[in-house]
Each structure stands twice: as structure tokens, then as C-alpha cells.
Design a protein around this motif. Sequence first.
Motif, PDB file in Angstrom:
ATOM      1  N   ALA A 136      10.116   5.550 -29.969  1.00 51.71           N
ATOM      2  CA  ALA A 136       8.674   6.149 -30.255  1.00 51.71           C
ATOM      3  C   ALA A 136       7.928   6.032 -29.179  1.00 51.71           C
ATOM      4  O   ALA A 136       7.044   7.097 -28.923  1.00 51.71           O
ATOM      5  N   ALA A 137       7.891   5.036 -28.355  1.00 48.61           N
ATOM      6  CA  ALA A 137       7.108   4.761 -27.287  1.00 48.61           C
ATOM      7  C   ALA A 137       7.248   6.010 -26.200  1.00 48.61           C
ATOM      8  O   ALA A 137       6.446   5.990 -25.351  1.00 48.61           O
ATOM      9  N   MET A 138       8.206   6.644 -26.191  1.00 45.45           N
ATOM     10  CA  MET A 138       8.472   7.868 -25.166  1.00 45.45           C
ATOM     11  C   MET A 138       7.446   8.719 -25.183  1.00 45.45           C
ATOM     12  O   MET A 138       7.343   9.482 -24.451  1.00 45.45           O
ATOM     13  N   LEU A 139       6.617   8.729 -26.444  1.00 42.69           N
ATOM     14  CA  LEU A 139       5.450   9.857 -26.527  1.00 42.69           C
ATOM     15  C   LEU A 139       4.311   9.137 -25.771  1.00 42.69           C
ATOM     16  O   LEU A 139       3.418   9.989 -25.614  1.00 42.69           O
ATOM     17  N   LEU A 140       4.338   7.851 -25.568  1.00 37.46           N
ATOM     18  CA  LEU A 140       3.119   7.462 -24.930  1.00 37.46           C
ATOM     19  C   LEU A 140       2.772   8.021 -23.523  1.00 37.46           C
ATOM     20  O   LEU A 140       3.487   8.098 -22.940  1.00 37.46           O
ATOM     21  N   PRO A 141       1.425   8.171 -23.382  1.00 34.76           N
ATOM     22  CA  PRO A 141       1.030   8.740 -22.086  1.00 34.76           C
ATOM     23  C   PRO A 141       0.736   7.613 -20.992  1.00 34.76           C
ATOM     24  O   PRO A 141       0.884   6.720 -21.402  1.00 34.76           O
ATOM     25  N   LEU A 142       1.119   8.171 -19.658  1.00 31.90           N
ATOM     26  CA  LEU A 142       0.374   7.081 -18.762  1.00 31.90           C
ATOM     27  C   LEU A 142      -0.797   6.451 -18.636  1.00 31.90           C
ATOM     28  O   LEU A 142      -1.133   5.667 -18.127  1.00 31.90           O
ATOM     29  N   GLY A 143      -1.787   7.203 -19.453  1.00 27.85           N
ATOM     30  CA  GLY A 143      -3.157   6.698 -19.842  1.00 27.85           C
ATOM     31  C   GLY A 143      -3.237   5.815 -20.505  1.00 27.85           C
ATOM     32  O   GLY A 143      -4.367   5.016 -20.579  1.00 27.85           O
ATOM     33  N   MET A 144      -2.295   5.140 -21.080  1.00 26.77           N
ATOM     34  CA  MET A 144      -2.326   4.014 -22.110  1.00 26.77           C
ATOM     35  C   MET A 144      -2.616   2.795 -21.155  1.00 26.77           C
ATOM     36  O   MET A 144      -2.095   2.661 -20.275  1.00 26.77           O
ATOM     37  N   THR A 145      -3.581   1.903 -21.695  1.00 25.64           N
ATOM     38  CA  THR A 145      -3.769   0.695 -21.030  1.00 25.64           C
ATOM     39  C   THR A 145      -2.819  -0.343 -21.057  1.00 25.64           C
ATOM     40  O   THR A 145      -1.869  -0.259 -22.090  1.00 25.64           O
ATOM     41  N   THR A 146      -2.537  -1.317 -19.957  1.00 22.87           N
ATOM     42  CA  THR A 146      -1.288  -2.322 -20.078  1.00 22.87           C
ATOM     43  C   THR A 146      -2.046  -3.541 -19.731  1.00 22.87           C
ATOM     44  O   THR A 146      -3.085  -3.735 -18.947  1.00 22.87           O
ATOM     45  N   ARG A 147      -1.254  -4.484 -19.457  1.00 16.55           N
ATOM     46  CA  ARG A 147      -1.457  -5.719 -18.817  1.00 16.55           C
ATOM     47  C   ARG A 147      -0.268  -6.382 -18.223  1.00 16.55           C
ATOM     48  O   ARG A 147       0.715  -6.426 -18.520  1.00 16.55           O
ATOM     49  N   ILE A 148      -0.608  -6.999 -16.998  1.00 18.89           N
ATOM     50  CA  ILE A 148       0.373  -7.554 -16.072  1.00 18.89           C
ATOM     51  C   ILE A 148       0.008  -8.984 -15.757  1.00 18.89           C
ATOM     52  O   ILE A 148      -1.240  -9.443 -15.678  1.00 18.89           O
ATOM     53  N   VAL A 149       0.745  -9.800 -15.198  1.00 16.19           N
ATOM     54  CA  VAL A 149       0.561 -11.194 -14.721  1.00 16.19           C
ATOM     55  C   VAL A 149       1.321 -10.946 -13.131  1.00 16.19           C
ATOM     56  O   VAL A 149       2.218 -10.585 -13.219  1.00 16.19           O
ATOM     57  N   ASP A 150       0.330 -10.955 -12.069  1.00 15.60           N
ATOM     58  CA  ASP A 150       0.872 -10.735 -10.923  1.00 15.60           C
ATOM     59  C   ASP A 150       0.696 -11.564  -9.766  1.00 15.60           C
ATOM     60  O   ASP A 150      -0.130 -12.565  -9.981  1.00 15.60           O
ATOM     61  N   LYS A 151       1.566 -11.950  -8.964  1.00 18.94           N
ATOM     62  CA  LYS A 151       1.655 -12.889  -7.928  1.00 18.94           C
ATOM     63  C   LYS A 151       1.921 -12.069  -6.728  1.00 18.94           C
ATOM     64  O   LYS A 151       2.773 -11.730  -6.535  1.00 18.94           O
ATOM     65  N   ARG A 152       0.974 -12.461  -5.655  1.00 19.78           N
ATOM     66  CA  ARG A 152       1.272 -11.811  -4.176  1.00 19.78           C
ATOM     67  C   ARG A 152       0.460 -12.427  -3.117  1.00 19.78           C
ATOM     68  O   ARG A 152      -0.420 -13.106  -3.567  1.00 19.78           O
ATOM     69  N   ASN A 153       0.773 -12.449  -2.050  1.00 17.64           N
ATOM     70  CA  ASN A 153       0.189 -13.244  -0.935  1.00 17.64           C
ATOM     71  C   ASN A 153      -1.347 -12.483  -0.459  1.00 17.64           C
ATOM     72  O   ASN A 153      -1.153 -11.235  -0.665  1.00 17.64           O
ATOM     73  N   VAL A 154      -2.112 -13.329   0.094  1.00 20.83           N
ATOM     74  CA  VAL A 154      -3.332 -12.718   0.457  1.00 20.83           C
ATOM     75  C   VAL A 154      -3.182 -11.621   1.709  1.00 20.83           C
ATOM     76  O   VAL A 154      -4.185 -10.599   1.714  1.00 20.83           O
ATOM     77  N   ARG A 155      -2.172 -11.680   2.561  1.00 21.04           N
ATOM     78  CA  ARG A 155      -1.875 -10.632   3.769  1.00 21.04           C
ATOM     79  C   ARG A 155      -1.508  -9.371   2.833  1.00 21.04           C
ATOM     80  O   ARG A 155      -2.166  -8.338   3.469  1.00 21.04           O
ATOM     81  N   ASN A 156      -0.782  -9.279   1.758  1.00 20.76           N
ATOM     82  CA  ASN A 156      -0.234  -8.096   1.153  1.00 20.76           C
ATOM     83  C   ASN A 156      -1.501  -7.473   0.567  1.00 20.76           C
ATOM     84  O   ASN A 156      -1.855  -6.356   0.602  1.00 20.76           O
ATOM     85  N   LEU A 157      -2.505  -8.234  -0.009  1.00 15.02           N
ATOM     86  CA  LEU A 157      -3.867  -7.701  -0.840  1.00 15.02           C
ATOM     87  C   LEU A 157      -4.671  -7.226   0.242  1.00 15.02           C
ATOM     88  O   LEU A 157      -5.305  -6.169  -0.003  1.00 15.02           O
ATOM     89  N   ILE A 158      -4.810  -7.786   1.416  1.00 12.65           N
ATOM     90  CA  ILE A 158      -5.975  -7.464   2.275  1.00 12.65           C
ATOM     91  C   ILE A 158      -5.350  -5.804   2.989  1.00 12.65           C
ATOM     92  O   ILE A 158      -6.229  -5.145   2.985  1.00 12.65           O
ATOM     93  N   GLU A 159      -4.152  -5.830   3.100  1.00 15.72           N
ATOM     94  CA  GLU A 159      -3.591  -4.455   3.911  1.00 15.72           C
ATOM     95  C   GLU A 159      -3.290  -3.666   2.676  1.00 15.72           C
ATOM     96  O   GLU A 159      -3.821  -2.261   3.071  1.00 15.72           O
ATOM     97  N   MET A 160      -3.378  -3.917   1.339  1.00 22.02           N
ATOM     98  CA  MET A 160      -3.445  -2.951   0.288  1.00 22.02           C
ATOM     99  C   MET A 160      -5.202  -2.528   0.067  1.00 22.02           C
ATOM    100  O   MET A 160      -5.326  -1.346  -0.093  1.00 22.02           O
ATOM    101  N   SER A 161      -5.949  -3.391   0.396  1.00 19.18           N
ATOM    102  CA  SER A 161      -7.212  -2.992   0.399  1.00 19.18           C
ATOM    103  C   SER A 161      -7.712  -1.542   1.260  1.00 19.18           C
ATOM    104  O   SER A 161      -8.593  -0.970   0.927  1.00 19.18           O
TER     105      SER A 161
END
Length: 236
Positions: A136-161
Motif C-alpha cells: 500500500a505504501a507504493m501510493l505514498l508521494p515523495l512529499g511525505m516526511t521521514t526521519r533518518i539518523v545520519d553520520k558523516r564527517n565535517v569535511r563532507n558537510l562543509i563541501e555539501m554546504s
Amino acid sequence: MITILKETPKDPITLMGRRAGVCWGGDIDNEEKNYKRGLDCIRSGHHRVLEYVNVEMIIDGYSARVIREWYTHIGGAPTRLQASTRYINYKDFSYTTPPLVAKNEEAEKIYRQTMDTIAQACSRLESECGIPREDAAMLLPLGMTTRIVDKRNVRNLIEMSHQRLCTRAYWEYRRLMGDICQALRAYSEEWNYLVEHYFVPKCEVTGYCTEKKSCGKAKVFAASADILNKQSAMRE
């Protein structure tokens, strides 16, 4: 929306200095020297030390669409866990409404009614038709909210910014990146320094806009960008 987990060090610059001091034969027991050493590394462009500082956080309440974009920044071996669509409450699932839709009364009404219809359909498929929630979840749009737990180093975050704080970036990603910056600023003084000086759009790094359609923020350097674009076109 953004929760910085306690596993994230509150002294990122000092930690960088400790790691660099091991290889330089420095006094790593002196925290003041460690801080100065770490600051010298990042100011000098020796950004490998940034990879020794991990940021662990919960990212909650953003659309599945923007989280898919978040996953494209895979440098530095980040890892993450995401809430499964199997456990979403279809009777009242939350979703993201684009600002332009929210400002338009008629558009907002259509948008909300569509989301309500999807929620009702998902619920009925499961309760009345015996369809597994994962299907049934196949009907869900990409606009639905979600929750993640994320880990990455600060160099990755800075370059992403550099890319995602640019006004040409998708509006929700700019909001997400801004929320992360705000959460890190509040986490400690050392994080506040890093965010203020290094979490910036790419025009502040290059000195000019690299986009074909500039927002005008770096218009002083427009001539430099035009020259580079012409040179690139000639090479192609």
C-alpha cells in the motif's frame, strides 16, 4: 527538526589539532595548543584533518524527496538509517508543503485534499482489502516526511554546504542545510566558529558565481564567471 547527538564532539577544532599533533610530534596534552594547531590546519587548507570529526544527528520532518538528494553526498563514508514506510500511520501521515503552494489558497486546498485522498486509500487498501502495508505504501508521494539518523564527517558537510546553501539549490535542501548550520552553531563555540567561517555558498569560496543563471549575490565577479564559461564552451 535537527538533533545533534552527544556522540558529536563539542571541540571539533581541538580534536583536529590533537590528531595533527600526533604526526607532527606536538604536545597533544595541551588543549590550547591543540586548538591553535587545528585552526592553523583548516586556515592553511590542510582539510584532511576535517575527516576526523564526525557529526551524528537525527534529521526529522523533511520530505522523502529531499532525503533522497541528501543521500547523493556520499563522500567520506557517511552512513544512515531511515524510518521504514512499513510503519507509517497512513491515517495521519505528515507531509511537506512547498512555500509557493502554501501561499496560494486554491493550490493549498488541492494539495491537501490530494494528500488526504492518498492517506485514505492507503488505509482502506490495508484494512478493507488485506493489502500488506509495504505494498500500500507504493501510493505514498515523495512529499511525505521521514526521519533518518545520519553520520558523516565535517569535511563532507562543509563541501555539501557550498552547493546546498547556494540560492540555486532546491528550496527544501537550503532549509535543511540552514537548520543543520543553526543546530551546530548552538552545539558549542567551536562549532559556531566552523559554521560561521566554512559553511558558506560556493560563491564565497570561489570568489565568483559558477552558475549559468546567477542570483546576483556575486555579481561583482560576473565577468570572471563569463570568461570561465566561455573558456569551458570552447573546450567542449
